[in-house]
Motif scaffolding. Structure first.
Motif, mmCIF file in Angstrom:
data_model
loop_
_atom_site.group_PDB
_atom_site.id
_atom_site.type_symbol
_atom_site.label_atom_id
_atom_site.label_comp_id
_atom_site.label_asym_id
_atom_site.label_seq_id
_atom_site.Cartn_x
_atom_site.Cartn_y
_atom_site.Cartn_z
ATOM 1 N N TYR A 1 44.436 -7.200 50.032
ATOM 2 C CA TYR A 1 44.996 -8.121 51.022
ATOM 3 C C TYR A 1 46.449 -8.469 50.673
ATOM 4 C CZ TYR A 1 40.075 -8.812 52.397
ATOM 5 O OH TYR A 1 38.780 -8.647 52.808
ATOM 6 N N LEU A 2 47.285 -7.458 50.509
ATOM 7 C CA LEU A 2 48.652 -7.688 50.024
ATOM 8 C C LEU A 2 49.512 -8.423 51.044
ATOM 9 C CD1 LEU A 2 49.462 -4.299 48.244
ATOM 10 C CD2 LEU A 2 48.008 -6.158 47.514
ATOM 11 N N GLU A 3 49.180 -8.259 52.335
ATOM 12 C CA GLU A 3 49.958 -8.945 53.391
ATOM 13 C C GLU A 3 49.106 -9.990 54.093
ATOM 14 O OE1 GLU A 3 53.333 -7.119 55.133
ATOM 15 O OE2 GLU A 3 52.244 -5.216 55.229
ATOM 16 N N MET B 1 41.503 0.297 50.036
ATOM 17 C CA MET B 1 42.067 0.426 51.383
ATOM 18 C C MET B 1 41.060 1.094 52.319
ATOM 19 S SD MET B 1 45.160 2.811 52.621
ATOM 20 C CE MET B 1 44.183 4.251 52.411
ATOM 21 N N VAL C 1 49.633 -0.247 50.873
ATOM 22 C CA VAL C 1 48.855 -0.468 49.650
ATOM 23 C C VAL C 1 49.136 0.693 48.689
ATOM 24 C CG1 VAL C 1 46.516 -0.649 48.716
ATOM 25 C CG2 VAL C 1 47.072 -1.729 50.921
ATOM 26 N N GLU D 1 45.352 -10.805 55.609
ATOM 27 C CA GLU D 1 44.557 -9.789 56.314
ATOM 28 C C GLU D 1 44.198 -10.284 57.705
ATOM 29 O OE1 GLU D 1 43.867 -7.012 57.580
ATOM 30 O OE2 GLU D 1 43.658 -6.112 55.610
ATOM 31 N N ASN E 1 46.628 -4.030 55.964
ATOM 32 C CA ASN E 1 46.951 -3.396 54.679
ATOM 33 C C ASN E 1 46.466 -1.958 54.657
ATOM 34 O OD1 ASN E 1 47.940 -5.815 53.017
ATOM 35 N ND2 ASN E 1 46.056 -6.554 53.964
#
Ligand SMILES: Nc1ncnc2c1ncn2[C@@H]1O[C@H](COP(=O)(O)OP(=O)(O)O)[C@@H](O)[C@H]1O
Ligand SMILES: O=C(CO)[C@@H](O)[C@H](O)COP(=O)(O)O
Length: 492
Positions: free
Chosen positions: A346-348, A383, A312, A350, A308
């Motif tokens: 942690y959008l994708e 980030m 982000v 991690e 990420n």
């Protein structure tokens, strides 16, 4: 004054630069987008390369070309050299279970981790090619049966530029081989036993070249128009042949592109966030935080990677319905620490820390912190805090951290540059905006074209320096929040 070309086939796009081999001066450049998604048909990279080469004015007058690319992606070929299925990319987390299995089968915790770190320099996580091969063997046995050879994105593009002359002509380099999980940077040898352990058999793998070795020559028929001399000076080599370099993984190429030296840590904010340095000896971190890669100069590249990074910022901008420059202005208008608002990005999922199933979260919402400016600042700080943990991990592996060299698309954000000096607590050097992965590939091509024990020295003019401005409270607050997150609602 020979010209050379460098290619960066990265996650989001393909970039081509044409530079003067001796001085490094930029002559022409082009780019083209890649499709979204964590599984991509390599044909899309080929079309983007063709479009980017075209936008860069062709290659007829260059002496050599090197291709750098996103690491780890699994490109499977059948006996005829056809792609078996879309490539699984470094940020595809479906093989997280396979990674756990491979560690367990090697002795579990902590022996299995130690085993992999000693064997190949890194503990496998979902990003590594070896885990993707295990996933393929278990989930798509019919496809797995058709696999005659496995290679990486940059290997495949180099091979296609050579005219795809049979599987035996596949070549890779040390840096990208070190991200497979079945090649050891310490010994410089493949571990076919580990390939077989993961996949059940030993498909063909590319020959691993040293950094200034020749992978082949550009095939005149490879790309339509690529050798058209209209408007160009004509072939750079009397033979008319254009040499193909070994290429590199994108991070190793960026290291070469910025000329990273002792005491430098490169932080790249692209689709991935990476933190790495050039080392004279291999590393083997059994915790798995630091991957012990090889570099593109004959040395080593201890590296920490997060899933990420620049996206982000894209997500925060979308959420706030602003563009990236406005996001930067908003972030800089809020106080350092965002009055306690923290984004865990942690959008994708991690990779570092290894949380493939995690989702992002926002903590510390109050009436005071419920503003676009606070959210923008929390996104940038979150980030950067994740990357700062990478700096600590590199230092624990013996890296001297005297200054950070900040590159990648995210480094174009003024907020990222200024807040980095607060979060990283060391001087931050920002080279002029550019394509440092493609530049590193071009520098490798120049090395090939000019010869010599080391690549030619090119130094970018116009570097900015941000003195260290430590604000420890930002990382302290982030540390309280980072373990508090929900799993992803669905895998995607
Ligand atoms: N001015 C900017 N501010 C912040 N981020 C930016 C800016 N310009 C580009 N980016 C980000 O850079 C990212 C692409 O970076 P890049 O290093 O090219 O990625 P990759 O190599 O992974 O394809 C995009 O996600 C984009 O949002
Ligand atoms: O997986 C890693 C490093 O181990 C990533 O750094 C990929 O190599 C993708 O890079 P970008 O496309 O984000 O530059």
């Amino acid at each position: 004054m020979p010209l050379v070309a460098g290619v960066d086939s990265s996650t989001q796009s393909c970039k081509v630069v044409v530079r003067d081999a001796e001085t490094g001066a930029l002559v022409r450049q082009g780019r083209a987008p890649h499709p979204d998604g964590t599984e991509v048909d390599p044909a899309a990279w080929w079309s983007a390369l063709a479009a980017a080469v075209d936008a860069a004015g062709g290659l007829a007058d260059v002496a050599a070309v090197s291709v750098a690319g996103q690491q780890h992606g699994m490109v499977c070929l059948d006996e005829a050299g056809e792609v078996v299925r879309p490539a699984l990319l470094w940020n595809d987390t479906r093989s997280a279970g396979a990674a756990t299995e491979l560690v367990e089968e090697a002795g579990g915790e902590p022996a299995g981790r130690r085993f992999w770190a000693d064997a190949v320099g890194s503990v496998p996580v979902a990003s590594f090619t070896v885990t993707k091969l295990r996933w393929l063997a278990r989930h798509e046995p019919a496809n797995a049966d058709r696999v005659a050879a496995v290679c990486l994105p940059h290997d495949w593009l180099t091979w296609r530029l050579a005219g795809a002359p049979g599987l035996a002509a596949l070549r890779t380099d040390r840096s990208d081989a070190s991200g497979t999980g079945y090649w050891s940077p310490a010994t410089g040898e493949y571990r076919p036993d580990l390939l077989e352990r993961a996949f059940g058999r030993r498909p063909q793998v590319p020959i691993v070249l040293g950094p200034a070795e020749v992978a082949g020559v550009l095939s005149p028929g490879a790309l339509p128009g690529v050798l058209d001399t209209a408007g160009l000076a004509g072939p750079a080599r009397p033979s008319g042949e254009i040499l193909l370099g070994a290429g590199a993984g994108d991070n190793a190429a960026a290291g070469l592109g910025v000329g990273a030296g002792p005491g430098d840590v490169v932080v790249s904010i692209g689709t991935s966030g990476t933190v790495f340095s050039v080392a004279s000896a291999p590393t083997a971190d059994p915790s798995g935080t630091v991957a012990g890669f090889a570099d593109a100069s004959g040395r080593f590249l201890p590296l920490v990677c997060t899933l990420n990074a620049a996206r982000v910022l894209d997500a925060a901008a979308a959420l706030l319905q602003v563009d990236l420059d406005q996001l930067s202005d908003l972030a800089l208008s809020a106080p350092a620490g965002a009055d306690g608002l923290v984004m865990v990005p942690y959008l994708e999922g991690e990779r570092t820390p290894n949380r493939p199933h995690a989702s992002g979260s926002v903590h510390g919402l109050t009436l005071r912190t419920s503003t676009p400016a606070h959210l923008a600042r929390a996104a940038v700080e979150g980030m950067l805090c994740a990357l700062a943990a990478g700096l600590d991990a590199l230092a624990a592996q013996g890296a001297a951290v005297r200054r950070v060299i900040l590159v990648g698309g995210g480094a174009r954000s003024a907020a990222v540059r200024r807040i980095a000096a607060q979060v990283f607590a060391c001087p931050v050097i920002v080279p002029p905006p550019g394509e440092y992965v493609a530049d590193g590939a071009a520098r490798q091509a120049a090395w090939l074209a000019l010869g010599g024990a080391e690549p030619p020295s090119w130094s970018p003019a116009g570097t900015e320096e941000y003195p260290a401005e430590p604000v420890p409270a930002i990382r302290e607050r982030y540390a309280q929040a980072r373990e508090r997150h929900l799993d992803r609602p669905t895998q995607g």
